[in-house]
Design an enzyme around this catalytic site. Structure first.
Site, PDB file in Angstrom:
ATOM      1  N   HIS A 209      37.675  50.067  34.731  1.00  0.00           N
ATOM      2  CA  HIS A 209      38.441  50.319  33.509  1.00  0.00           C
ATOM      3  C   HIS A 209      39.457  51.433  33.661  1.00  0.00           C
ATOM      4  O   HIS A 209      40.525  51.235  33.103  1.00  0.00           O
ATOM      5  CB  HIS A 209      37.296  50.751  32.390  1.00  0.00           C
ATOM      6  N   ARG A 316      41.557  35.335  36.752  1.00  0.00           N
ATOM      7  CA  ARG A 316      40.330  35.419  37.192  1.00  0.00           C
ATOM      8  C   ARG A 316      39.547  35.232  35.924  1.00  0.00           C
ATOM      9  O   ARG A 316      39.439  35.828  34.994  1.00  0.00           O
ATOM     10  CB  ARG A 316      40.011  36.805  37.834  1.00  0.00           C
ATOM     11  N   ARG A 352      41.715  30.475  38.251  1.00  0.00           N
ATOM     12  CA  ARG A 352      40.536  30.355  39.272  1.00  0.00           C
ATOM     13  C   ARG A 352      39.103  30.043  38.256  1.00  0.00           C
ATOM     14  O   ARG A 352      38.918  31.007  37.549  1.00  0.00           O
ATOM     15  CB  ARG A 352      40.602  31.541  40.024  1.00  0.00           C
ATOM     16  N   GLU A 450      40.827  31.412  51.972  1.00  0.00           N
ATOM     17  CA  GLU A 450      40.089  32.984  52.273  1.00  0.00           C
ATOM     18  C   GLU A 450      39.019  32.653  53.173  1.00  0.00           C
ATOM     19  O   GLU A 450      38.622  33.927  53.698  1.00  0.00           O
ATOM     20  CB  GLU A 450      39.656  33.421  50.735  1.00  0.00           C
ATOM     21  N   ARG A 484      35.085  45.119  53.139  1.00  0.00           N
ATOM     22  CA  ARG A 484      36.215  46.004  52.622  1.00  0.00           C
ATOM     23  C   ARG A 484      35.537  47.085  51.612  1.00  0.00           C
ATOM     24  O   ARG A 484      36.299  47.851  51.183  1.00  0.00           O
ATOM     25  CB  ARG A 484      37.099  45.153  52.052  1.00  0.00           C
TER      26      ARG A 484
END
Length: 585
Positions: A209, A316, A352, A450, A484
């Site tokens: 946030h 998203r 998506r 991906e 990652r």
């Protein structure tokens, strides 16, 4: 890429320097304002049997009070408040209203005779641990929501209201830099209007946030610093470098002077970039480039327009499903999607479908897969839950009536998943027709590239789909076998690895031959240092955070696309690392 939290002299002599992750560019110089926190290490004691009912009631009242405060903030947001705060406050309020939080915490009071604070922090730790094992970085960060709402309730239980004593005292001196363990949406609202130059936090990442709101306010921010709140005192002079993630504590006058010069130069650069907002993104050799925006909340569509975005390249949809035990209804989803489509006024909006992992089901029950990154996630999860998927598809189809909607499917690896998705869309169309609900049938279907298997064998996917979008974040980690989110191997996460670039180039070339558009929507799309390299790979459609758009546009307008393609192709053919500096010559 996740930065490692560390501290040392960073090449500045005896100056203490801490290293975190810069999530909003810029330089800030000011005095530290330490944000108070309701520490989760609360006093633990056991209560008597006869006090159990009263202790549960004390907890219930504290939860209700905290929720009421958040709801009041959400409905009375001032006009100049960051538009992201409303939905974030609502998410926190929903978490506090969840009957399970009260019941499961009261169970600890009843069964173990914990005091309310002890029971609440214990339950909060259990919930936070469940989020911490999630593969998706955005979902991992939502564990911070749990921690933040519990800290808010602890403040109510303790009667503490102070947030920034040094700031509230009205110090008329230097600019203030907020230093905190973490900053909740409600805390962000309290800071509105105060004088601050940057946000620095122990916790958080690019999707926290703090990062989301700091970007909307265009205030430099460094997160994931580890222990800065414990090492810095009120009034210490700080330098925050939002580019490198470095924070310098009580630097010398010489270092201060250097950063003042950097600060002035950067301000000049931003003023110059602002002039490019309405300029076309066209290369020197006349190639038109599309610059689109990545967003996570419907309200962010306004920021995308203000940045001059050609559309939404990645919306998203997970935000609708998070922080709740019930599933969002078709109507709720439709309203959210339609609001973005209307805001973009005919520009393409790529939405998506739900991208959750195998490590969390949507009813709040948690199951941890052996390897969540490779488990039942994204489109696999949706196809395994056809009713959930059908509800989202119906909402998307209805929203398409208001403009140009494109459906984007994440984590495709097999052609049968494409066929199954098309069948699900057709079934959703038939369901809406049977109910007499209007929608647009000419909706585009695309897939995220991906997974290396899809990138290697891309041709049949390119023939079967209307567009492609390369998700470089996951493509890199799957190609290089690098998590990652793991700081132990984060330095091996390499977007410039020749194997990664070859997969991107192969995907772009295959899309060109199939006559369909292809975009990059991962982090590298918004990194202006690699813009020319991506142009050299043949990319003509970028999608990024709105704040990054002008930097990328500047590079596009200074580049000669066809000359770059020759240079980059030559380097890839020789399996060499691409020299980014050479591309600028």
């Amino acid at each position: 890429m996740t930065s490692r939290s560390s501290h040392g002299n960073c090449g500045f002599g005896s100056t203490l320097c801490m290293q975190g992750q810069g999530v909003v560019k810029g330089y800030a110089i000011g005095r530290a304002a330490i944000m108070s926190a309701a520490a989760l290490e609360v006093v633990h004691y056991r209560i008597a049997e006869q006090d159990v009912e009263a202790e549960c009631e004390r907890l219930k009242k504290a939860l209700a009070t905290a929720s009421g405060e958040l709801q009041a903030m959400a409905v009375s947001l001032p006009d100049d408040a960051p538009r992201e705060l409303g939905p974030l406050l609502t998410v926190h309020s929903l978490l506090l209203d969840d009957a399970a939080l009260l019941q499961e915490t009261c169970d600890l009071i009843i069964n173990r005779h914990y005091n309310a604070e002890w029971a609440l922090t214990t339950q909060g730790q259990l919930l936070a641990e469940q989020f911490s094992v999630m593969e998706d970085e955005y979902l991992r960060e939502r564990g911070a929501d749990i921690r933040q709402v519990i800290e808010r309730v602890l403040r109510v239980l303790s009667g503490s209201t102070a947030l920034l004593p040094s700031l509230e005292a009205g110090d008329a001196g230097d600019s203030l830099i907020v230093v905190a363990r973490d900053i909740s949406p409600a805390d962000m609202l309290k800071l509105r209007g105060a004088r601050f130059a940057a946000f620095l936090t122990d916790l958080g990442g690019p999707t926290s946030h703090t990062a989301i709101v700091a970007r909307s306010m265009n205030v430099p921010a460094v997160v994931g610093l580890g222990h800065i709140r414990m090492l810095v005192r009120d009034g210490d002079i700080l330098i925050a470098d939002g580019f490198t993630g470095a924070v310098l504590v009580n630097p010398s006058e010489l270092v201060l002077q250097e950063y003042r010069q950097r600060q002035a130069a950067y301000a000049g650069d931003r003023a110059e970039l602002a002039l490019l907002r309405d300029a076309p993104a066209v290369t020197l050799d006349g190639i038109q480039i599309k610059l689109e925006a990545n967003i996570e909340l419907p309200e962010e569509a306004v920021a995308a327009l203000q940045a001059g975005a050609d559309g939404i390249g990645l919306f998203r949809s997970e935000f609708l499903f998070m922080g709740r035990r019930d599933l969002p209804s078709e109507e709720e989803q439709y309203q959210a999607y339609a609001s973005v489509v209307r805001t973009m006024a005919g520009r393409p909006v790529t939405i998506r479908t739900l991208d959750l992992g195998a490590d969390k089901t949507l009813d709040g029950d948690v199951t941890v897969a052996t390897n969540p990154a490779l488990g039942l996630r994204a489109i696999r999860y949706c196809l395994a839950n056809p009713e959930l998927f059908a509800t989202q598809l119906r909402a998307l189809l209805r929203a398409s009536l208001h403009g140009h909607v494109r459906i984007l499917i994440p984590m495709i690896s097999h052609m049968h998943e494409v066929r199954a998705t098309k069948q699900a869309i057709e079934a959703a169309c038939e369901s809406l027709e049977a109910s007499g609900v209007p929608f647009a049938r000419n909706i585009s279907l695309g897939a995220m590239v991906e997974i290396p298997a899809m990138a290697i064998a891309i041709e049949p996917f390119a023939d079967a789909l209307d567009f492609l979008s390369i998700g470089t974040n996951d493509l890199i980690q799957y190609t290089l076998a690098i998590d990652r989110g793991d700081s132990e191997v984060a330095d091996l996460y390499d977007p410039m690895h020749p194997a990664v670039l070859r997969l991107i180039a192969h995907t772009i070339n295959s899309a060109e031959r199939a006559g369909i558009p292809v975009a990059v929507c991962g982090e590298i799309a918004g990194d202006s240092r690699v813009t020319r390299m991506l142009l050299g790979l043949g990319l003509t459609e970028f999608s990024m955070h709105p704040q990054q758009m002008l930097d990328v546009k500047k590079e596009v307008r200074l580049a000669h696309s066809n000359a770059l393609r020759v240079k980059v192709a030559s380097a890839l053919n020789r399996a060499e690392r691409i020299d980014l500096a050479a591309l600028s010559n």
